[in-house]
Design a protein around this motif. Structure first.
Motif, mmCIF file in Angstrom:
data_model
loop_
_atom_site.group_PDB
_atom_site.id
_atom_site.type_symbol
_atom_site.label_atom_id
_atom_site.label_comp_id
_atom_site.label_asym_id
_atom_site.label_seq_id
_atom_site.Cartn_x
_atom_site.Cartn_y
_atom_site.Cartn_z
ATOM 1 N N ILE A 99 0.805 -1.301 0.124
ATOM 2 C CA ILE A 99 -0.080 0.071 0.105
ATOM 3 C C ILE A 99 0.815 1.058 0.087
ATOM 4 C CG2 ILE A 99 -0.324 -0.141 2.350
ATOM 5 C CD1 ILE A 99 -3.178 1.160 2.116
ATOM 6 N N ILE A 100 0.532 2.154 -0.837
ATOM 7 C CA ILE A 100 1.284 3.340 -0.953
ATOM 8 C C ILE A 100 0.252 4.702 -0.291
ATOM 9 C CG2 ILE A 100 2.576 5.017 -2.520
ATOM 10 C CD1 ILE A 100 2.009 2.887 -4.703
ATOM 11 N N LEU A 101 0.945 5.195 0.670
ATOM 12 C CA LEU A 101 0.320 6.270 1.486
ATOM 13 C C LEU A 101 1.392 7.490 1.442
ATOM 14 C CD1 LEU A 101 -0.544 4.171 4.213
ATOM 15 C CD2 LEU A 101 -2.133 4.837 2.711
ATOM 16 N N LYS A 102 0.732 8.862 1.706
ATOM 17 C CA LYS A 102 1.221 10.003 1.736
ATOM 18 C C LYS A 102 1.137 10.698 2.999
ATOM 19 C CE LYS A 102 -1.635 12.907 -0.724
ATOM 20 N NZ LYS A 102 -1.487 13.804 -1.848
ATOM 21 N N ASN A 103 -0.020 10.359 3.639
ATOM 22 C CA ASN A 103 -0.356 11.019 4.946
ATOM 23 C C ASN A 103 -0.087 10.256 6.360
ATOM 24 O OD1 ASN A 103 -1.367 13.381 3.706
ATOM 25 N ND2 ASN A 103 -3.165 11.982 3.145
ATOM 26 N N PRO A 104 0.601 11.269 7.183
ATOM 27 C CA PRO A 104 0.648 10.348 8.464
ATOM 28 C C PRO A 104 -0.310 9.797 9.159
ATOM 29 C CG PRO A 104 1.536 12.522 8.637
ATOM 30 C CD PRO A 104 0.723 12.381 7.412
ATOM 31 N N LYS A 105 -1.789 10.296 9.005
ATOM 32 C CA LYS A 105 -2.883 9.659 9.714
ATOM 33 C C LYS A 105 -3.100 8.269 9.034
ATOM 34 C CE LYS A 105 -7.887 10.059 9.936
ATOM 35 N NZ LYS A 105 -9.100 10.456 9.134
ATOM 36 N N GLU A 106 -3.217 8.255 7.749
ATOM 37 C CA GLU A 106 -3.490 6.900 6.851
ATOM 38 C C GLU A 106 -2.331 5.968 7.294
ATOM 39 O OE1 GLU A 106 -4.229 10.149 5.739
ATOM 40 O OE2 GLU A 106 -6.299 9.649 5.664
ATOM 41 N N THR A 107 -1.161 6.613 7.492
ATOM 42 C CA THR A 107 0.066 5.541 7.766
ATOM 43 C C THR A 107 -0.224 4.853 8.883
ATOM 44 O OG1 THR A 107 1.544 6.733 6.352
ATOM 45 C CG2 THR A 107 2.641 5.461 8.007
ATOM 46 N N GLY A 108 -0.417 5.836 10.017
ATOM 47 C CA GLY A 108 -0.845 5.339 11.478
ATOM 48 C C GLY A 108 -1.841 4.498 11.340
ATOM 49 N N ILE A 109 -2.783 4.507 10.691
ATOM 50 C CA ILE A 109 -4.020 3.435 10.700
ATOM 51 C C ILE A 109 -3.733 2.303 9.991
ATOM 52 C CG2 ILE A 109 -6.272 2.923 9.393
ATOM 53 C CD1 ILE A 109 -7.058 6.261 9.823
ATOM 54 N N SER A 110 -2.653 2.406 8.930
ATOM 55 C CA SER A 110 -2.398 1.379 8.213
ATOM 56 C C SER A 110 -1.420 0.370 9.086
ATOM 57 C CB SER A 110 -1.713 1.464 6.751
ATOM 58 O OG SER A 110 -2.553 2.191 6.022
ATOM 59 N N MET A 111 -0.556 0.900 9.702
ATOM 60 C CA MET A 111 0.326 0.340 10.835
ATOM 61 C C MET A 111 -0.318 -0.371 11.535
ATOM 62 S SD MET A 111 3.308 3.403 11.282
ATOM 63 C CE MET A 111 4.375 2.440 12.161
#
Length: 140
Positions: A99-111
């Motif tokens: 998954i490719i992400l650019k925003n910290p919020k989406e990255t946190g949810i994905s982690m």
């Protein structure tokens, strides 16, 4: 390319979210692009669509580009997504999902999702650019 439209108002054609999918037979990779606000229903619908597609290889590579998406998900939503993903995995030998992400919020949810979704048949990895994600998938 198959387009799976989300909620929209017909008279105005205002799209609230969109999931575009395409399959590359040469690489065996399902590409998905998420745009707009992604809620639980949209993610679950995408998982079910993937589960029900019998033409994909049983060892599937997925490249998800969510750089233009806003993930509106709760912790409880993540548990539902993991449960749906486990159901999908019953139809596959293995799924590799980049998954490719650019925003910290989406990255946190994905982690958090990455931790919740650990299983012997599923590998999920987060990337900030498409080149790295494609390279990882090509090595599998």
């Amino acid at each position: 390319m198959f387009k799976s439209p989300g909620n929209y108002i017909l008279s105005r054609q205002i799209t609230l979210y969109m999931v575009y999918t395409s399959f590359d037979k040469q690489t065996g990779t399902l590409s998905a692009k998420f745009e707009g606000e992604m809620k639980l229903k949209e993610i679950v619908d995408y998982i079910i669509e993937t589960k029900e597609n019998k033409s994909y290889p049983r060892v599937l590579k997925i490249l998800t580009d969510a750089r233009d998406a806003i993930m509106s998900l709760s912790i409880n939503d993540l548990a539902v997504i993991v449960a749906e993903n486990y159901k999908s995995l019953e139809q596959y030998e293995f799924i590799n999902d980049a998954i490719i992400l650019k925003n910290p919020k989406e990255t946190g949810i994905s982690m958090l999702y990455q931790e919740l979704s650990k299983t012997k048949k599923y590998r999920f990895k987060i990337f900030s650019n498409e080149e790295a994600a494609r390279h990882w998938l090509s090595q599998l």
